[in-house]
Write an enzyme that holds these catalytic residues in place. Structure first.
Site, PDB file in Angstrom:
ATOM      1  N   GLU A  73       0.826  -1.215   0.000  1.00  0.00           N
ATOM      2  CA  GLU A  73       0.000   0.000   0.000  1.00  0.00           C
ATOM      3  C   GLU A  73       0.859   1.263   0.000  1.00  0.00           C
ATOM      4  O   GLU A  73       0.542   2.256   0.649  1.00  0.00           O
ATOM      5  CB  GLU A  73      -0.929  -0.009   1.224  1.00  0.00           C
ATOM      6  CG  GLU A  73      -1.897  -1.175   1.233  1.00  0.00           C
ATOM      7  CD  GLU A  73      -2.785  -1.204   2.453  1.00  0.00           C
ATOM      8  OE1 GLU A  73      -2.735  -0.244   3.275  1.00  0.00           O
ATOM      9  OE2 GLU A  73      -3.547  -2.180   2.610  1.00  0.00           O
ATOM     10  N   CYS A  74       1.949   1.221  -0.741  1.00  0.00           N
ATOM     11  CA  CYS A  74       2.918   2.321  -0.774  1.00  0.00           C
ATOM     12  C   CYS A  74       2.860   3.003  -2.144  1.00  0.00           C
ATOM     13  O   CYS A  74       2.496   2.376  -3.140  1.00  0.00           O
ATOM     14  CB  CYS A  74       4.314   1.742  -0.528  1.00  0.00           C
ATOM     15  SG  CYS A  74       5.668   2.925  -0.634  1.00  0.00           S
ATOM     16  N   GLY A  75       3.250   4.275  -2.167  1.00  0.00           N
ATOM     17  CA  GLY A  75       3.340   4.974  -3.446  1.00  0.00           C
ATOM     18  C   GLY A  75       4.353   4.337  -4.373  1.00  0.00           C
ATOM     19  O   GLY A  75       4.293   4.502  -5.596  1.00  0.00           O
TER      20      GLY A  75
END
Length: 198
Positions: A73-75
């Site tokens: 769930e990271c950029g």
């Protein structure tokens, strides 16, 4: 007569000093010779993969390895795409990527091992080895990341995992050779050149 006695005494003592000096040189030499042998490699580690199976780094001898801490769930999560692309292009006898999911940054890897495996397969078709979720910094840092981040253990440099998708490059002899910034893409020309170099 006195002169003869003094000369004899000096000659008798001289070999003792000579031998002592010689011994010290040899001792220092042997210490210096032992140092490179003592340098540890990644091959000492056995970890657990996402499916609960043992993964032995000793099985990767002779291959270049990219180790990367991942998050769902990271950029930077889209880097999975470049990681898989690199693995498709170079993975095999000479190169492997090993992913370590970690929840150290912004709680961006909250899922279970099963959820992480499903996410990786469904969204990015990940086929390179993915390990059990671990911690890559702090008091509960996993032993393999302690090795990667401490010069006293890896022989290259101290580093800190700055964010998700930091890369550690390991050469064919199991030694750390380069730490790559999280924002540098896995298929960066510098990394590709390193993988291709003989």
């Amino acid at each position: 007569m006195k002169k003869l006695f003094v000369m004899a005494a000096i000659l008798a003592i001289t070999p003792i000093f000579a031998n002592t000096h010689h011994t010290n040189i040899n001792t220092n030499k042997s210490i210096m010779t032992q140092t490179p042998k003592d340098k540890k490699t990644i091959y000492q580690f056995k970890v657990t993969d996402l499916y609960g199976e043992e993964f032995d780094f000793a099985s990767l001898k002779g291959k270049k390895i990219m180790i990367v801490n991942t998050a769902s769930e990271c950029g930077l999560t889209p880097q999975y795409k470049q990681l898989q692309s690199m693995y498709n292009e170079f993975g095999g006898d000479n190169f492997v990527i090993v992913g370590f999911p970690a929840n150290n940054f912004g709680s961006q890897e909250p899922g279970s091992n099963e959820e992480i495996a499903t996410f990786c397969e469904q969204n990015y078709g990940v086929s390179f080895p993915m390990m059990n979720k671990i911690s890559v910094k702090g008091d509960d840092i996993a032993p393999i990341y302690e090795f990667l981040t401490k010069k006293s253990k890896n022989g290259l440099e101290d580093s800190e995992v700055q964010w998700n998708f930091q890369k550690y490059l390991i050469d064919e002899t199991g030694h750390l050779v380069k730490v790559i910034n999280p924002r540098t893409l896995p298929d960066d020309p510098e990394i590709k050149a390193w993988v291709k170099a003989k």
